[in-house]
Design a protein around this motif. Sequence first.
Motif, PDB file in Angstrom:
ATOM      1  N   UNK A 252       0.828  -1.212   0.000  1.00 58.38           N
ATOM      2  CA  UNK A 252       0.000   0.000   0.000  1.00 58.38           C
ATOM      3  C   UNK A 252       0.862   1.262   0.000  1.00 58.38           C
ATOM      4  N   UNK A 253       1.984   1.196   0.709  1.00 51.93           N
ATOM      5  CA  UNK A 253       2.918   2.323   0.687  1.00 51.93           C
ATOM      6  C   UNK A 253       3.496   2.514  -0.715  1.00 51.93           C
ATOM      7  N   UNK A 254       3.766   1.397  -1.383  1.00 47.60           N
ATOM      8  CA  UNK A 254       4.271   1.461  -2.762  1.00 47.60           C
ATOM      9  C   UNK A 254       3.220   2.089  -3.674  1.00 47.60           C
ATOM     10  N   UNK A 255       1.960   1.757  -3.461  1.00 48.34           N
ATOM     11  CA  UNK A 255       0.877   2.329  -4.261  1.00 48.34           C
ATOM     12  C   UNK A 255       0.826   3.851  -4.104  1.00 48.34           C
ATOM     13  N   UNK A 256       0.990   4.303  -2.875  1.00 48.23           N
ATOM     14  CA  UNK A 256       0.979   5.751  -2.623  1.00 48.23           C
ATOM     15  C   UNK A 256       2.131   6.420  -3.361  1.00 48.23           C
ATOM     16  N   UNK A 257       3.321   5.792  -3.309  1.00 46.64           N
ATOM     17  CA  UNK A 257       4.491   6.359  -4.001  1.00 46.64           C
ATOM     18  C   UNK A 257       4.266   6.411  -5.507  1.00 46.64           C
ATOM     19  N   UNK A 258       3.659   5.359  -6.062  1.00 46.51           N
ATOM     20  CA  UNK A 258       3.391   5.323  -7.497  1.00 46.51           C
ATOM     21  C   UNK A 258       2.441   6.445  -7.904  1.00 46.51           C
ATOM     22  N   UNK A 259       1.379   6.621  -7.135  1.00 46.26           N
ATOM     23  CA  UNK A 259       0.408   7.667  -7.461  1.00 46.26           C
ATOM     24  C   UNK A 259       1.025   9.058  -7.334  1.00 46.26           C
ATOM     25  N   UNK A 260       1.832   9.242  -6.299  1.00 50.03           N
ATOM     26  CA  UNK A 260       2.479  10.544  -6.106  1.00 50.03           C
ATOM     27  C   UNK A 260       3.420  10.856  -7.263  1.00 50.03           C
ATOM     28  N   UNK A 261       4.224   9.860  -7.652  1.00 51.87           N
ATOM     29  CA  UNK A 261       5.173  10.050  -8.751  1.00 51.87           C
ATOM     30  C   UNK A 261       4.444  10.321 -10.064  1.00 51.87           C
ATOM     31  N   UNK A 262       3.368   9.574 -10.312  1.00 47.25           N
ATOM     32  CA  UNK A 262       2.603   9.758 -11.548  1.00 47.25           C
ATOM     33  C   UNK A 262       2.005  11.169 -11.615  1.00 47.25           C
ATOM     34  N   UNK A 263       1.410  11.602 -10.526  1.00 44.80           N
ATOM     35  CA  UNK A 263       0.810  12.938 -10.487  1.00 44.80           C
ATOM     36  C   UNK A 263       1.849  14.019 -10.752  1.00 44.80           C
ATOM     37  N   UNK A 264       3.038  13.834 -10.149  1.00 45.63           N
ATOM     38  CA  UNK A 264       4.113  14.803 -10.344  1.00 45.63           C
ATOM     39  C   UNK A 264       4.544  14.866 -11.796  1.00 45.63           C
ATOM     40  N   UNK A 265       4.661  13.707 -12.462  1.00 50.28           N
ATOM     41  CA  UNK A 265       5.080  13.662 -13.867  1.00 50.28           C
ATOM     42  C   UNK A 265       4.031  14.325 -14.760  1.00 50.28           C
ATOM     43  N   UNK A 266       2.766  14.014 -14.512  1.00 52.39           N
ATOM     44  CA  UNK A 266       1.689  14.604 -15.323  1.00 52.39           C
ATOM     45  C   UNK A 266       1.670  16.126 -15.172  1.00 52.39           C
ATOM     46  N   UNK A 267       1.823  16.590 -13.945  1.00 46.62           N
ATOM     47  CA  UNK A 267       1.823  18.037 -13.708  1.00 46.62           C
ATOM     48  C   UNK A 267       2.979  18.725 -14.423  1.00 46.62           C
ATOM     49  N   UNK A 268       4.162  18.081 -14.405  1.00 46.67           N
ATOM     50  CA  UNK A 268       5.324  18.657 -15.078  1.00 46.67           C
ATOM     51  C   UNK A 268       5.102  18.743 -16.591  1.00 46.67           C
TER      52      UNK A 268
END
Length: 433
Positions: free
Chosen positions: A408-424
């Motif tokens: 579940x912690x890995x899932x949170x990291x994946x979502x955070x990283x994805x959101x950051x990439x999309x925003x950039x």
Amino acid sequence: MRIIHTSDWHLGQFFINKSRSQEHQKFISWLLDQVLEHDVDAVIIAGDIFDTGSPPSYARELYNQFVIGMNTLGRQLIILAGNHDSVSTLNESKNILAQLNTQVIAAASEDLASQVLTLKDKQGEVGAIVCAIPYLRPRDIMQSRSGESGQQKQQALGQAIGQHYQEVFELAEKQRDELSNSFPTKSVPIIATGHLTAMGVTTSDSVRDIYIGSLEAFPAKDFPAADYIALGHIHRPQRVAKTEHIRYCGSPIPLSFDELGSASSKSDSSKTDSSKAGKQVLLVDFKDGKLNTVEPLFVPLFQPMQVIKGNLASIEQQLAALSDIDPDGLPIWLSIEVDTQDYLNDLQQRIQALTADMHVEILQLRRARKQQQQRIEREDKELLAELTPEDVFERRLATEQFETDEEKERLIRLKTTFTSIVNELETELNDED
């Protein structure tokens, strides 16, 4: 001449956060008993003695314990490095172990003669010659050339591996000819080893594929004409190219749930039905310088493990069948795969309720793969243009299982990283406009 061929011990492995130290301890004791019982002259470990390049202290202790045990029995031991093993870790005790009747080959050598070893029988006479070939790293057997395509690198590496085998084998043949000249009535077999993936083998979840350059598998026809070829790396025991003499012995303990096969969940060192244990070492017998027989010695399942699959009602019935578990014995490690049409957000709680009073530990809980496939097939009918990047990402995440806290912690990291990439990316596109 009689040897035992084994490989892929992976000493120091943690199985979903569970130590295997007790299993390995029991296996080592069992194997020493087999050496004595079957009057074995030598043991060959064809790679991956350790699970990591920096094994924990108890794993090194088990390693040394087996070396001492073999020396006490007066039998020879040959240890080849695998892709998991560190060359420096194996080499640090190599010279000391040589005084204990143990020869360690950690890497390919420029001095090919150092990879040609002799095995002596109990009378002290040469009983076999070994082409001791460990896991072959590209830097040890070839030079990289700039400008090569992926296919060219693959071909060059395959040729380098084949050439290394052939050159070592030719030295072994020369040594055998010299022995025959000195003792005309003496005929000895040549044994080759290897730690790689041969073409056409069946792997398991625990095998980390060896991709050397872009080489995925080595053709069986390119092995030398040795009397027996003892291979490691693949955890399921099997013949290569339907031959009798090219063999994987497999790992001695299950390193993933899918390696269990027909293994009995209640097996232990005293009660195991060895015909169902699945895991094995190979007892290889030579007669008159030729391969005589290859016999599997089935390894007891020292840690009870079981895979349970089905819908909730079926799983409940299968769990009920485990009600006679010895409460003083080891708990059964379970992998449960649930097949249901409905998405159950309380699945983990339901399974925990079913097993609350049982002597089991659930190490893996997941939904059936076919459910995931059905979901993918439904989504494939949608046009990509109809979906946002977030939709595609969420659909992909839905095919995975995130049950444990770590997942579940890995899932949170994946979502955070994805959101950051999309925003950039959106910021860059806006700037361009």
